[in-house]
Write an enzyme that holds these catalytic residues in place. Structure first.
Site, PDB file in Angstrom:
ATOM      1  N   CYS A  45      17.385  21.602  48.832  1.00 45.51           N
ATOM      2  CA  CYS A  45      17.059  22.930  48.288  1.00 45.51           C
ATOM      3  C   CYS A  45      16.088  22.801  47.121  1.00 45.51           C
ATOM      4  O   CYS A  45      15.184  23.626  46.953  1.00 45.51           O
ATOM      5  CB  CYS A  45      18.334  23.643  47.822  1.00 45.51           C
TER       6      CYS A  45
HETATM    7  C1  BEZ Z   1      20.702  20.079  50.123  1.00 50.13           C
HETATM    8  O1  BEZ Z   1      19.997  20.993  49.732  1.00 50.13           O
HETATM    9  O2  BEZ Z   1      20.376  18.908  50.009  1.00 50.13           O
HETATM   10  C2  BEZ Z   1      22.032  20.394  50.764  1.00 50.13           C
HETATM   11  C3  BEZ Z   1      22.695  21.558  50.465  1.00 50.13           C
HETATM   12  C4  BEZ Z   1      23.926  21.796  51.048  1.00 50.13           C
HETATM   13  C5  BEZ Z   1      24.467  20.893  51.917  1.00 50.13           C
HETATM   14  C6  BEZ Z   1      23.769  19.733  52.231  1.00 50.13           C
HETATM   15  C7  BEZ Z   1      22.541  19.467  51.652  1.00 50.13           C
END
Ligand code: BEZ
Length: 210
Positions: A45
């Site tokens: 994210c």
């Molecule tokens: C991420 O943004 O890396 C992420 C967010 C939620 C679950 C798994 C990865």
């Protein structure tokens, strides 16, 4: 039922990092992208939000406003923005909805319980000036989105909203396009007086209209 192409994008009021908004008013007369991410302070994210911030001039060039969302609170979005700046060199320059009560996530079916029963998946909605949904995308938490592809699709959506054309596989702005099959040759002559290339009776190729 899940939102489908052509449906009206549900309106809502929400707290965002740029103040309270009423969604349809906020969109105004242009295009909008509403996208969700699963969680603040997560790696994928972080890269996504930095990339969207860096691409803001490209969205603006196309008359598109962008707004993000997760179920995290406002304070978390604001704190995380500093990390996004540190890591990517770009700080979110678009509003982020704090959807702690999942009101917007529910309206837009952004929580897919068989993937995760509390966090939003990576949803994207492209909304037209008529407030209708023009495109939806759903990616899992593990896969970051390609925002260049989103811009490419917006180019196609905007072009095909204006002209009786469709865009072929892997098309990019400036490349040849296809005359929609519903347009007869007689009508096509009026709209494309310089002519076209007929590869098959149903596949007529023209330079991209301006
Ligand atoms: C991420 O943004 O890396 C992420 C967010 C939620 C679950 C798994 C990865």
């Amino acid at each position: 039922m899940a939102l489908q192409l052509g449906d009206e994008a549900p309106d809502f009021t929400a707290e965002t990092t740029e103040g309270k908004i009423q969604f349809h008013n906020w969109i105004g007369n242009g295009w909008a992208v509403l996208f969700s991410h699963p969680k603040d302070f997560t790696p994928v994210c972080t890269t996504e939000l930095g990339r969207v911030a860096a691409l803001k001039p490209e969205f603006e060039k196309r008359g598109v406003k962008v707004i993000g969302l997760s179920v995290d609170p406002l304070g978390s979005h604001k704190e995380w923005s500093k990390d996004i700046q540190d890591v990517t060199g770009s700080s979110p320059n678009f509003p982020l909805i704090a959807d702690s009560d999942r009101k917007v996530a529910s309206l837009y079916n952004m929580i897919h319980p068989n993937a995760n029963d509390t966090l939003t998946v990576r949803s994207v909605f492209v909304i037209g000036p008529d407030k209708k949904i023009k495109l939806t995308l759903t990616y899992p938490a593990s896969t970051g989105r390609n925002f260049d592809e989103l811009l490419r699709v917006i180019d196609s959506l905007q072009l095909t909203a204006k002209h009786k054309v469709a865009t072929p596989s892997d098309w990019k702005h400036g490349q040849d396009v296809i005359i929609v099959p519903s347009l007869s040759d007689d009508d096509a002559k009026k709209q494309f007086p310089a002519g076209w290339k007929t590869l098959k009776p149903y596949l007529r190729v023209v330079p991209q209209p301006k």
